[in-house]
Design a protein around this motif. Sequence first.
Motif, mmCIF file in Angstrom:
data_model
loop_
_atom_site.group_PDB
_atom_site.id
_atom_site.type_symbol
_atom_site.label_atom_id
_atom_site.label_comp_id
_atom_site.label_asym_id
_atom_site.label_seq_id
_atom_site.Cartn_x
_atom_site.Cartn_y
_atom_site.Cartn_z
ATOM 1 N N ASP A 211 0.827 -1.211 0.000
ATOM 2 C CA ASP A 211 0.000 0.000 0.000
ATOM 3 C C ASP A 211 0.858 1.256 0.000
ATOM 4 O O ASP A 211 0.566 2.222 -0.712
ATOM 5 C CB ASP A 211 -0.934 0.019 1.207
ATOM 6 N N ALA A 212 1.923 1.257 0.785
ATOM 7 C CA ALA A 212 2.809 2.421 0.863
ATOM 8 C C ALA A 212 3.488 2.669 -0.486
ATOM 9 O O ALA A 212 3.589 3.818 -0.944
ATOM 10 C CB ALA A 212 3.849 2.231 1.959
ATOM 11 N N VAL A 213 3.942 1.607 -1.126
ATOM 12 C CA VAL A 213 4.596 1.739 -2.435
ATOM 13 C C VAL A 213 3.592 2.238 -3.469
ATOM 14 O O VAL A 213 3.877 3.146 -4.249
ATOM 15 C CB VAL A 213 5.234 0.401 -2.869
ATOM 16 N N MET A 214 2.389 1.661 -3.456
ATOM 17 C CA MET A 214 1.365 2.063 -4.413
ATOM 18 C C MET A 214 0.988 3.528 -4.232
ATOM 19 O O MET A 214 0.887 4.277 -5.206
ATOM 20 C CB MET A 214 0.131 1.176 -4.270
ATOM 21 N N ARG A 215 0.790 3.959 -2.992
ATOM 22 C CA ARG A 215 0.448 5.371 -2.731
ATOM 23 C C ARG A 215 1.558 6.304 -3.229
ATOM 24 O O ARG A 215 1.278 7.343 -3.818
ATOM 25 C CB ARG A 215 0.215 5.591 -1.243
ATOM 26 N N ALA A 216 2.809 5.923 -2.996
ATOM 27 C CA ALA A 216 3.937 6.763 -3.418
ATOM 28 C C ALA A 216 3.968 6.926 -4.935
ATOM 29 O O ALA A 216 4.167 8.026 -5.449
ATOM 30 C CB ALA A 216 5.245 6.153 -2.919
ATOM 31 N N ILE A 217 3.742 5.844 -5.646
ATOM 32 C CA ILE A 217 3.793 5.889 -7.110
ATOM 33 C C ILE A 217 2.597 6.660 -7.671
ATOM 34 O O ILE A 217 2.731 7.441 -8.622
ATOM 35 C CB ILE A 217 3.872 4.469 -7.699
ATOM 36 N N LYS A 218 1.424 6.461 -7.092
ATOM 37 C CA LYS A 218 0.212 7.108 -7.610
ATOM 38 C C LYS A 218 0.207 8.617 -7.432
ATOM 39 O O LYS A 218 -0.585 9.309 -8.065
ATOM 40 C CB LYS A 218 -1.022 6.490 -6.960
ATOM 41 N N GLU B 42 4.958 8.469 -20.705
ATOM 42 C CA GLU B 42 6.371 8.863 -20.767
ATOM 43 C C GLU B 42 6.573 10.314 -21.193
ATOM 44 O O GLU B 42 7.670 10.858 -21.037
ATOM 45 C CB GLU B 42 7.169 7.913 -21.676
ATOM 46 N N ASP B 43 5.521 10.963 -21.683
ATOM 47 C CA ASP B 43 5.609 12.388 -22.004
ATOM 48 C C ASP B 43 5.414 13.255 -20.761
ATOM 49 O O ASP B 43 5.692 14.447 -20.784
ATOM 50 C CB ASP B 43 4.569 12.777 -23.058
ATOM 51 N N VAL B 44 4.913 12.654 -19.673
ATOM 52 C CA VAL B 44 4.624 13.398 -18.455
ATOM 53 C C VAL B 44 5.619 13.076 -17.339
ATOM 54 O O VAL B 44 6.000 13.949 -16.563
ATOM 55 C CB VAL B 44 3.178 13.101 -17.971
ATOM 56 N N THR B 45 6.049 11.829 -17.253
ATOM 57 C CA THR B 45 6.963 11.423 -16.194
ATOM 58 C C THR B 45 7.976 10.423 -16.725
ATOM 59 O O THR B 45 7.918 10.035 -17.891
ATOM 60 C CB THR B 45 6.182 10.860 -14.974
ATOM 61 N N ALA B 46 8.896 10.006 -15.870
ATOM 62 C CA ALA B 46 9.947 9.075 -16.276
ATOM 63 C C ALA B 46 10.222 8.077 -15.155
ATOM 64 O O ALA B 46 9.829 8.285 -14.004
ATOM 65 C CB ALA B 46 11.234 9.853 -16.596
ATOM 66 N N THR B 47 10.929 7.025 -15.504
ATOM 67 C CA THR B 47 11.273 5.984 -14.535
ATOM 68 C C THR B 47 12.005 6.559 -13.332
ATOM 69 O O THR B 47 11.791 6.121 -12.199
ATOM 70 C CB THR B 47 12.133 4.895 -15.206
ATOM 71 N N GLN B 48 12.841 7.562 -13.545
ATOM 72 C CA GLN B 48 13.593 8.167 -12.450
ATOM 73 C C GLN B 48 12.653 8.757 -11.399
ATOM 74 O O GLN B 48 12.936 8.698 -10.206
ATOM 75 C CB GLN B 48 14.552 9.250 -12.967
ATOM 76 N N ALA C 113 12.394 7.606 -7.538
ATOM 77 C CA ALA C 113 12.562 8.604 -6.475
ATOM 78 C C ALA C 113 11.391 8.573 -5.494
ATOM 79 O O ALA C 113 11.589 8.670 -4.278
ATOM 80 C CB ALA C 113 12.724 9.998 -7.069
ATOM 81 N N ALA C 114 10.182 8.409 -5.989
ATOM 82 C CA ALA C 114 9.007 8.370 -5.115
ATOM 83 C C ALA C 114 9.035 7.141 -4.213
ATOM 84 O O ALA C 114 8.730 7.230 -3.016
ATOM 85 C CB ALA C 114 7.729 8.377 -5.950
ATOM 86 N N VAL C 115 9.410 6.001 -4.763
ATOM 87 C CA VAL C 115 9.480 4.775 -3.966
ATOM 88 C C VAL C 115 10.588 4.884 -2.922
ATOM 89 O O VAL C 115 10.405 4.497 -1.760
ATOM 90 C CB VAL C 115 9.681 3.537 -4.871
ATOM 91 N N GLU C 116 11.721 5.443 -3.314
ATOM 92 C CA GLU C 116 12.828 5.608 -2.371
ATOM 93 C C GLU C 116 12.465 6.605 -1.268
ATOM 94 O O GLU C 116 12.807 6.396 -0.107
ATOM 95 C CB GLU C 116 14.089 6.041 -3.107
ATOM 96 N N ALA D 211 9.622 6.957 -0.035
ATOM 97 C CA ALA D 211 8.712 6.228 0.857
ATOM 98 C C ALA D 211 9.455 5.229 1.736
ATOM 99 O O ALA D 211 8.858 4.576 2.576
ATOM 100 C CB ALA D 211 7.631 5.518 0.044
ATOM 101 N N GLY D 212 10.771 5.099 1.520
ATOM 102 C CA GLY D 212 11.579 4.247 2.387
ATOM 103 C C GLY D 212 11.958 2.891 1.836
ATOM 104 O O GLY D 212 12.426 2.024 2.577
ATOM 105 N N PHE D 213 11.811 2.703 0.532
ATOM 106 C CA PHE D 213 12.129 1.417 -0.085
ATOM 107 C C PHE D 213 13.219 1.601 -1.132
ATOM 108 O O PHE D 213 13.484 2.709 -1.578
ATOM 109 C CB PHE D 213 10.871 0.819 -0.735
ATOM 110 N N GLY D 214 13.824 0.511 -1.536
ATOM 111 C CA GLY D 214 14.821 0.540 -2.606
ATOM 112 C C GLY D 214 14.176 0.087 -3.901
ATOM 113 O O GLY D 214 13.131 -0.555 -3.904
ATOM 114 N N VAL D 215 14.818 0.409 -5.032
ATOM 115 C CA VAL D 215 14.274 0.052 -6.346
ATOM 116 C C VAL D 215 15.381 -0.383 -7.271
ATOM 117 O O VAL D 215 16.456 0.215 -7.319
ATOM 118 C CB VAL D 215 13.543 1.256 -6.994
ATOM 119 N N ARG D 216 15.075 -1.433 -8.026
ATOM 120 C CA ARG D 216 15.954 -1.866 -9.110
ATOM 121 C C ARG D 216 15.065 -2.114 -10.315
ATOM 122 O O ARG D 216 14.119 -2.891 -10.237
ATOM 123 C CB ARG D 216 16.700 -3.148 -8.751
#
Length: 87
Positions: A18-25, A48-54, A58-61, A63-68
Amino acid sequence: MQTEVLNVTGMTSEDCTDAVMRAIKTIDGVGTVSVSYPQSRAIVQFDEDVTATQELTAAVEKAGFGVRKISFDEKESCGGCCGKCGG
């Protein structure tokens, strides 16, 4: 729409999904988000015209998590149903 599969590290329970989903949304341009605790993955469709993977990372990180990032070229199944990974 572009689809990215992110390996999310540091999730310790279903509550983390839930925390990860909220951060991304919270990011403009994000469409659908699916997060799996057992697979430690987030599958995100975004414009991809509005946002990017970076920005997703950043949002997930934040929220306190790591991303690969996981490439669809990897041989394993992403667990999704978009058909791009062959899973």
